[in-house]
Write a protein that holds these residues in place. Structure first.
Motif, PDB file in Angstrom:
ATOM      1  N   ASP A 146       0.614  -1.206  -0.005  1.00  0.00           N
ATOM      2  CA  ASP A 146      -0.167  -0.204  -0.201  1.00  0.00           C
ATOM      3  C   ASP A 146       0.492   1.341   0.417  1.00  0.00           C
ATOM      4  OD1 ASP A 146      -2.202  -1.420   0.110  1.00  0.00           O
ATOM      5  OD2 ASP A 146      -2.670  -0.902   2.216  1.00  0.00           O
ATOM      6  N   VAL A 147       1.989   1.477   0.915  1.00  0.00           N
ATOM      7  CA  VAL A 147       2.961   2.457   1.118  1.00  0.00           C
ATOM      8  C   VAL A 147       3.542   3.065   0.192  1.00  0.00           C
ATOM      9  CG1 VAL A 147       4.646   3.263   2.788  1.00  0.00           C
ATOM     10  CG2 VAL A 147       2.388   2.500   2.647  1.00  0.00           C
ATOM     11  N   VAL A 148       4.610   1.092  -0.390  1.00  0.00           N
ATOM     12  CA  VAL A 148       5.202   1.529  -1.430  1.00  0.00           C
ATOM     13  C   VAL A 148       5.513   1.351  -2.478  1.00  0.00           C
ATOM     14  CG1 VAL A 148       7.595   1.026  -2.257  1.00  0.00           C
ATOM     15  CG2 VAL A 148       6.846   0.880  -0.328  1.00  0.00           C
ATOM     16  N   GLY A 149       4.403  -0.471  -3.092  1.00  0.00           N
ATOM     17  CA  GLY A 149       3.536  -0.658  -4.104  1.00  0.00           C
ATOM     18  C   GLY A 149       4.773  -1.396  -4.709  1.00  0.00           C
ATOM     19  N   TYR A 150       4.376  -2.086  -6.097  1.00  0.00           N
ATOM     20  CA  TYR A 150       5.916  -3.293  -6.073  1.00  0.00           C
ATOM     21  C   TYR A 150       6.462  -2.180  -7.172  1.00  0.00           C
ATOM     22  CZ  TYR A 150       1.699  -6.078  -4.642  1.00  0.00           C
ATOM     23  OH  TYR A 150       1.277  -6.943  -3.038  1.00  0.00           O
ATOM     24  N   ASP A 151       7.017  -1.870  -8.379  1.00  0.00           N
ATOM     25  CA  ASP A 151       8.108  -0.383  -8.587  1.00  0.00           C
ATOM     26  C   ASP A 151       9.008  -0.780  -8.410  1.00  0.00           C
ATOM     27  OD1 ASP A 151       5.977  -1.106 -11.051  1.00  0.00           O
ATOM     28  OD2 ASP A 151       5.276   1.133 -10.424  1.00  0.00           O
ATOM     29  N   ARG A 152       8.901  -0.948  -7.097  1.00  0.00           N
ATOM     30  CA  ARG A 152      10.161  -0.265  -6.119  1.00  0.00           C
ATOM     31  C   ARG A 152      10.477  -1.085  -5.058  1.00  0.00           C
ATOM     32  NH1 ARG A 152      10.365   2.877  -2.097  1.00  0.00           N
ATOM     33  NH2 ARG A 152       8.165   5.099  -2.378  1.00  0.00           N
ATOM     34  N   ASN A 153      11.621  -1.051  -4.564  1.00  0.00           N
ATOM     35  CA  ASN A 153      11.976  -2.163  -3.467  1.00  0.00           C
ATOM     36  C   ASN A 153      11.809  -0.527  -2.581  1.00  0.00           C
ATOM     37  OD1 ASN A 153      12.392  -3.655  -0.860  1.00  0.00           O
ATOM     38  ND2 ASN A 153      12.911  -4.883  -1.989  1.00  0.00           N
ATOM     39  N   PRO A 212      10.477 -13.842  -5.756  1.00  0.00           N
ATOM     40  CA  PRO A 212      10.976 -12.400  -5.787  1.00  0.00           C
ATOM     41  C   PRO A 212       9.123 -11.736  -6.258  1.00  0.00           C
ATOM     42  CG  PRO A 212      12.522 -13.123  -7.191  1.00  0.00           C
ATOM     43  CD  PRO A 212      11.486 -14.154  -6.669  1.00  0.00           C
ATOM     44  N   ARG A 213       8.709 -10.988  -5.855  1.00  0.00           N
ATOM     45  CA  ARG A 213       7.243 -10.463  -5.797  1.00  0.00           C
ATOM     46  C   ARG A 213       6.898  -8.789  -6.360  1.00  0.00           C
ATOM     47  NH1 ARG A 213       5.506  -7.681  -0.372  1.00  0.00           N
ATOM     48  NH2 ARG A 213       3.046  -8.735  -1.099  1.00  0.00           N
ATOM     49  N   LEU A 214       8.101  -8.307  -6.689  1.00  0.00           N
ATOM     50  CA  LEU A 214       8.367  -7.529  -7.387  1.00  0.00           C
ATOM     51  C   LEU A 214       8.074  -6.862  -9.061  1.00  0.00           C
ATOM     52  CD1 LEU A 214      10.083  -5.230  -4.877  1.00  0.00           C
ATOM     53  CD2 LEU A 214       8.273  -5.542  -4.970  1.00  0.00           C
ATOM     54  N   ASN A 215       7.849  -6.029  -9.313  1.00  0.00           N
ATOM     55  CA  ASN A 215       7.710  -5.327 -10.563  1.00  0.00           C
ATOM     56  C   ASN A 215       8.964  -4.766 -11.442  1.00  0.00           C
ATOM     57  OD1 ASN A 215       5.025  -7.009 -11.015  1.00  0.00           O
ATOM     58  ND2 ASN A 215       3.794  -5.015 -10.829  1.00  0.00           N
ATOM     59  N   CYS A 216       9.722  -4.937 -10.708  1.00  0.00           N
ATOM     60  CA  CYS A 216      11.386  -4.996 -11.207  1.00  0.00           C
ATOM     61  C   CYS A 216      12.689  -5.482 -11.211  1.00  0.00           C
ATOM     62  CB  CYS A 216      11.238  -3.390 -10.301  1.00  0.00           C
ATOM     63  SG  CYS A 216      11.649  -3.554  -7.842  1.00  0.00           S
ATOM     64  N   PRO A 217      13.882  -5.152 -11.555  1.00  0.00           N
ATOM     65  CA  PRO A 217      14.496  -5.942 -10.778  1.00  0.00           C
ATOM     66  C   PRO A 217      15.210  -5.600  -9.124  1.00  0.00           C
ATOM     67  CG  PRO A 217      14.710  -5.155 -12.991  1.00  0.00           C
ATOM     68  CD  PRO A 217      13.460  -3.743 -12.853  1.00  0.00           C
ATOM     69  N   LEU A 218      15.342  -6.790  -8.757  1.00  0.00           N
ATOM     70  CA  LEU A 218      16.203  -6.072  -7.429  1.00  0.00           C
ATOM     71  C   LEU A 218      17.187  -6.301  -7.675  1.00  0.00           C
ATOM     72  CD1 LEU A 218      13.995  -9.843  -6.002  1.00  0.00           C
ATOM     73  CD2 LEU A 218      13.844  -7.174  -5.611  1.00  0.00           C
TER      74      LEU A 218
END
Length: 527
Positions: A355-362, A521-527
């Motif tokens: 909710d706070v950060v989103g899935y596009d970044r860590n 991994p659960r984000l839409n960006c490279p870790l």
């Protein structure tokens, strides 16, 4: 290693010991006479002549002392040879010791090994309370752990990102990763960069080996600590090991100090490290630095009054290494283990992060103050698993606590692990329940800055942890990034209830087994 009770019993089998026993009995009788008219000692197990309660040394852990407190009370007394030892296990007695009589309890005890390895208390952790200690603490707060030392905080961010990448790489294809080992590498690299300005693989391995030997020597049993007139006995060869360990540290850090002196960086330089900071207080190094770069205000006052030696610098570096590696690493690993053991809390934290950060970044630093449930997770982890479960103090004068006598020179152990699980202060004290700290929870408003004596993970009063802010930053950022960056499963179909949650006792109380888990991994960006 031979157990302490076994060593004590073998000693008693020596015929000479019975002569000493008779002598000691006479000494004990004289001591009893001298104590007439004084407040009584707190309750505790009955001591034997000469050795006192030394056969119970294996019970002097956070768990063992908590069990004894259940039998004898929140302030109990043990006699270890000539040494009086007291265990504080309730918030009421902790407040008396750490607040009402803080000045009298502000010294630190040091064994023969610790005194030798810290260059006769040349550090801050074991220096007795007084003008030198106050100046050293000011140095730590204003320089070494200051938020103004940007390089240290950058190191936390860089190494946290490296941790996430290492976990992603190690977990490729559904493999379980050794989270405990990865987390220890994070804290080790952060402290190494902060202290020495670099992460040197060869030098790091050498220094970690020195640290490990120091840690073993700190915890080794030495009869001279408890019966001084037997200090000549050295069946384990500790004296040789002590000399070798300190010589190794001398060789390692003298080389680093000489290199820093040759490069001549000012503490004001952007890439200055802790050694550069401390060299500003070393007379021989100050002569090589240009004038006119004083920090102004309190910093300049400190530079005008504090003078360090090489021994001070070496001892402070050991403080930083011991205080900033295992303690923070253990807390991060416990937080993740508790959430995997309680997956509903992990899901709640991950939802807050989404909710706070989103899935596009860590997660980054600016997000941390917007994550209230993360703060609850951290608090609950520190309640159940304080970084240092037993805080050691020593009395500078004769005291009376709760109507009981605590003689000068006594060792006082504040069992913050037991206090954090005190049934008079906490509901379901052994359960991991972060929501207790949320608005409306039964622990709402409690903090760990030293004013709430039910909750003392960083201590309280004069000897509270000066590196608390830096440690919390590393703890929060690492936990948030690992929770947000991955979904987590236990290996080999293990159920959360089957996860080993036991600990082992040492300087800290880390997990008895390393935490292994499978990251996805659960984000839409490279870790």
């Amino acid at each position: 290693m031979v157990s302490v009770p076994k060593i004590a019993m073998e000693w008693l089998q020596d015929p000479l010991s019975w002569v000493l026993l008779a002598t000691a009995s006479f000494v004990v009788l004289l001591q009893h006479r001298r104590r007439r008219g004084k407040a009584p000692l707190p309750p505790g197990p009955n001591p034997l002549p000469i050795i006192g309660n030394m056969t119970m040394m294996d019970q002097l852990t956070h768990r063992g002392l908590a069990s004894l407190a259940a039998q004898y009370g929140g302030l109990l007394h043990l006699r270890l040879g000539r040494l009086h030892a007291f265990a504080v296990s309730t918030p009421e007695y902790a407040r008396e010791v750490l607040q009402a009589q803080d000045g009298a309890f502000s010294n630190r005890p040091a064994t023969i090994a610790i005194a030798y390895l810290t260059y006769d208390r040349a550090d801050m952790a074991f220096a007795h309370y007084g003008p030198f200690w106050r100046q050293m603490r000011k140095l730590c707060v204003m320089k070494l752990f200051s938020r103004r030392r940007a390089e240290t905080w950058v190191a936390v961010r860089d190494e946290s990102a490296a941790l996430v990448r290492a976990v992603a790489s190690g977990g490729a294809g559904g493999a379980a990763v050794n989270l405990g080992e990865h987390i220890f590498n994070l804290t080790k690299n952060v402290i190494f960069r902060a202290a020495f300005g670099t992460v040197d693989g060869e030098g790091q391995d050498e220094f970690i080996a020195i640290l490990q030997e120091f840690s073993k020597l700190f915890g080794a049993f030495n009869i001279g600590d408890f019966i001084p007139w037997l200090s000549w006995m050295d069946p384990q060869g500790l004296n040789r090991r002590l000399r070798d360990a300190r010589a190794a540290l001398d060789t390692f850090i003298d080389k680093i100090i000489d290199e820093h002196m040759r490069r001549g960086k000012s503490p004001d330089d952007a890439d200055a490290d802790m050694v550069d900071d401390m060299l500003a207080f070393l007379p021989e190094a100050r002569k090589k630095q240009s004038d006119g770069k004083g920090g102004g205000g309190d910093v300049e006052d400190l530079q005008n009054t504090l003078r360090l030696t090489r021994d001070n610098i070496k001892a402070i570096i050991m403080d930083v290494m011991f205080g900033g590696t295992e303690t923070v690493a253990s807390a991060i690993e416990w937080a993740l283990a508790e959430m995997m053991h309680s997956p509903d809390d992990l899901r709640r934290l991950q939802q807050e992060l989404a909710d706070v950060v989103g899935y596009d970044r860590n997660v980054n630093e600016s997000d941390l103050d917007k994550l209230p449930f993360l703060k609850c997770v951290i608090k609950e982890t520190l309640r159940l698993h304080p970084p240092i479960p037993l805080l050691l103090h020593e009395t500078a004068e004769d005291c009376v606590v709760g109507g009981y006598s605590v003689p000068r020179g006594s060792r006082v152990m504040i069992n913050v692990w037991a206090i954090g699980r005190d049934r008079g202060s906490w509901k379901d004290p052994d359960a991991f329940r972060p929501s207790r700290f949320a608005p409306g929870g039964d622990a709402e408003g409690l903090d760990f800055k030293g004013g709430c004596f039910e909750f003392l993970p960083f201590g309280s009063g004069r000897r509270s942890c000066p590196g608390m802010a830096l440690g919390l930053y590393a703890l929060e950022l690492a936990v948030a990034q690992l929770a947000h960056g991955f979904s987590w499963a236990l290996p080999d179909g293990m159920k959360p209830s089957e996860l080993d949650m036991s600990d082992i006792f040492g300087l800290t109380a880390p997990r008895a087994t390393r935490l292994y888990a499978v990251p996805t991994p659960r984000l839409n960006c490279p870790l």
